[in-house]
Scaffold this motif. Structure first.
Motif, PDB file in Angstrom:
ATOM      1  N   TYR A 164     -50.949  66.397  80.748  1.00  0.00           N
ATOM      2  CA  TYR A 164     -50.969  65.083  79.634  1.00  0.00           C
ATOM      3  C   TYR A 164     -49.984  65.644  78.763  1.00  0.00           C
ATOM      4  N   LEU A 165     -49.538  66.800  78.277  1.00  0.00           N
ATOM      5  CA  LEU A 165     -48.511  66.877  77.272  1.00  0.00           C
ATOM      6  C   LEU A 165     -47.150  66.492  77.900  1.00  0.00           C
ATOM      7  N   VAL A 166     -46.955  67.198  79.001  1.00  0.00           N
ATOM      8  CA  VAL A 166     -45.801  66.772  79.841  1.00  0.00           C
ATOM      9  C   VAL A 166     -45.583  65.326  79.999  1.00  0.00           C
ATOM     10  N   CYS A 167     -46.650  64.510  80.567  1.00  0.00           N
ATOM     11  CA  CYS A 167     -46.689  63.221  80.871  1.00  0.00           C
ATOM     12  C   CYS A 167     -46.302  62.450  79.507  1.00  0.00           C
ATOM     13  N   THR A 168     -47.097  62.876  78.339  1.00  0.00           N
ATOM     14  CA  THR A 168     -46.698  62.120  77.044  1.00  0.00           C
ATOM     15  C   THR A 168     -45.223  62.255  76.724  1.00  0.00           C
ATOM     16  N   LEU A 169     -44.594  63.435  76.782  1.00  0.00           N
ATOM     17  CA  LEU A 169     -43.258  63.770  76.190  1.00  0.00           C
ATOM     18  C   LEU A 169     -42.422  62.727  76.912  1.00  0.00           C
ATOM     19  N   PRO A 214     -31.711  62.271  67.210  1.00  0.00           N
ATOM     20  CA  PRO A 214     -32.421  63.471  66.608  1.00  0.00           C
ATOM     21  C   PRO A 214     -33.981  63.627  66.890  1.00  0.00           C
ATOM     22  N   VAL A 215     -34.625  62.512  67.360  1.00  0.00           N
ATOM     23  CA  VAL A 215     -35.740  62.705  68.016  1.00  0.00           C
ATOM     24  C   VAL A 215     -35.598  62.935  69.213  1.00  0.00           C
ATOM     25  N   LEU A 216     -34.997  62.228  70.078  1.00  0.00           N
ATOM     26  CA  LEU A 216     -34.913  62.399  71.722  1.00  0.00           C
ATOM     27  C   LEU A 216     -34.736  63.780  72.049  1.00  0.00           C
ATOM     28  N   ILE A 217     -33.865  64.683  71.197  1.00  0.00           N
ATOM     29  CA  ILE A 217     -33.262  65.873  71.741  1.00  0.00           C
ATOM     30  C   ILE A 217     -34.539  66.696  71.754  1.00  0.00           C
ATOM     31  N   PRO A 218     -35.091  66.913  70.596  1.00  0.00           N
ATOM     32  CA  PRO A 218     -36.136  67.806  70.464  1.00  0.00           C
ATOM     33  C   PRO A 218     -37.346  67.582  71.362  1.00  0.00           C
ATOM     34  N   ILE A 219     -37.531  66.424  71.735  1.00  0.00           N
ATOM     35  CA  ILE A 219     -38.565  65.909  72.640  1.00  0.00           C
ATOM     36  C   ILE A 219     -38.126  66.384  74.270  1.00  0.00           C
ATOM     37  N   TRP A 244     -38.940  57.775  78.040  1.00  0.00           N
ATOM     38  CA  TRP A 244     -38.798  56.568  78.736  1.00  0.00           C
ATOM     39  C   TRP A 244     -38.849  55.300  77.740  1.00  0.00           C
ATOM     40  N   MET A 245     -39.881  55.414  76.757  1.00  0.00           N
ATOM     41  CA  MET A 245     -40.289  54.203  75.930  1.00  0.00           C
ATOM     42  C   MET A 245     -39.354  54.041  74.807  1.00  0.00           C
ATOM     43  N   VAL A 246     -38.842  55.134  74.117  1.00  0.00           N
ATOM     44  CA  VAL A 246     -37.564  55.027  73.390  1.00  0.00           C
ATOM     45  C   VAL A 246     -36.546  54.114  73.779  1.00  0.00           C
ATOM     46  N   LEU A 251     -40.036  69.256  76.232  1.00  0.00           N
ATOM     47  CA  LEU A 251     -40.056  68.784  77.924  1.00  0.00           C
ATOM     48  C   LEU A 251     -39.730  69.878  78.837  1.00  0.00           C
ATOM     49  N   MET A 252     -38.278  70.356  78.659  1.00  0.00           N
ATOM     50  CA  MET A 252     -37.851  71.327  79.490  1.00  0.00           C
ATOM     51  C   MET A 252     -38.648  72.531  79.239  1.00  0.00           C
TER      52      MET A 252
END
Length: 304
Positions: free
Chosen positions: A225-230, A284-289, A235-237, A293-294
């Motif tokens: 669930y966490l992996v799919c949410t990340l 700045p938001v996408l890189i930590p996500i 994708w949505m951003v 995820l990795m």
């Protein structure tokens, strides 16, 4: 000294170092040249279509004054808030409903299986056609939704795209409708991997219904669930199609998100550098996500 110890000593003393494990030898000669020949086209495509465009975008948007102009623009900060609402509400509602519906589709009844085939149709449709269809259904008095409200209840429906909140809500609903079936199928497949014995043991202990979901199903699916949410957040951003084709960013740019605002700057306002800066401001938001995820994907063992 045993024979195994003698062989080990010979390997360490006679050869100076342990033997290389099988499968890790270096390529030499013709093998190396063939490997380079196969890899080179993919490396060239990667550099030409990913590294160069991304590097050029960073170079274009590297001037600090560009971001000062971006923040000073009247559309940027409201668009940033819209993006947070669009992604935050859309991702969480979509993933939670998909998780719940995956449990419904686990039931072994023929009509539920037939309903599942119908349910996944929105995901199978092309995004552009689906979004254009919703746009025309919500266009106003001429749209299907307001026409049904007038015919059945005798009331005048709202002009959806003249109100910022209704326009933003329409974008979120359309995105959820389009992509929720995909994640439902993912969770459904994960539920099928949970051994039935676990549920049988829980049922013997008196855990049924909600308690079984809270104490068994969700903990086992938490990592997935966490992996799919990340992944869905990433994708949505960057989603452009939904907002551009459903609300069009209106009224007066009040439902823009960063992806559509960058397009507006680059092509409508003829400010490509500002458009690139608008899109890159999400990094700045996408890189930590992406890093998180990795890290979740690099687990030592496979988990649900």
């Amino acid at each position: 000294m045993s024979s195994a110890q003698q062989l080990t000593a010979a390997g360490l003393v006679g050869f100076g170092r342990p033997r290389r494990p099988p499968g890790r030898r270096h390529l030499r000669g013709s093998d190396f040249r063939w490997a380079i020949a196969f890899i080179a086209p993919y490396a060239a495509v990667f550099v030409a279509f990913i590294i160069y465009p991304f590097g050029y975008a960073l170079w274009t948007a590297s001037r600090p004054s560009l971001y000062a102009d971006l923040i000073a623009d009247r559309l940027y900060l409201p668009t940033l808030v819209n993006t947070l609402l669009f992604v935050g509400i859309g991702v969480n509602v979509k993933m939670f409903l998909a998780l719940l519906l995956s449990g419904f589709f686990m039931r072994r009844r023929w009509w539920i299986k037939a309903l599942l085939a119908v349910y996944i149709l929105p995901w199978a449709l092309a995004a552009a056609q689906a979004c254009v269809s919703f746009h025309w259904m919500l266009i106003g008095e001429q749209g299907l939704v307001d026409g049904v409200l007038s015919a059945l209840f005798g009331i005048d429906g709202p002009i959806w795209f003249n109100d910022p909140w209704l326009g933003l809500g329409s974008n979120i609903v359309v995105y959820i409708w389009k992509w929720m079936p995909f994640w439902t199928v993912i969770f459904l497949a994960a539920r099928m991997r949970i051994p039935r014995d676990i549920y049988d043991s829980a049922e013997v202990d008196g855990a049924t219904g909600t308690r079984r979901f809270v104490h068994i199903t969700f903990p086992l699916l938490a990592n997935l669930y966490l992996v799919c949410t990340l992944l869905s957040t990433l994708w949505m951003v960057g989603d452009f199609t939904t907002v551009y084709l459903v609300s069009g960013g209106g009224p007066a740019g009040s439902t823009e998100v960063l992806a559509t605002l960058g397009f507006h700057y680059a092509f409508d306002a003829a400010k490509p550098a500002l458009g690139v800066a608008a899109v890159i401001s999400a990094l700045p938001v996408l890189i930590p996500i992406a890093i998180l995820l990795m890290r979740r994907l690099q687990t030592s063992e496979a988990q649900l």
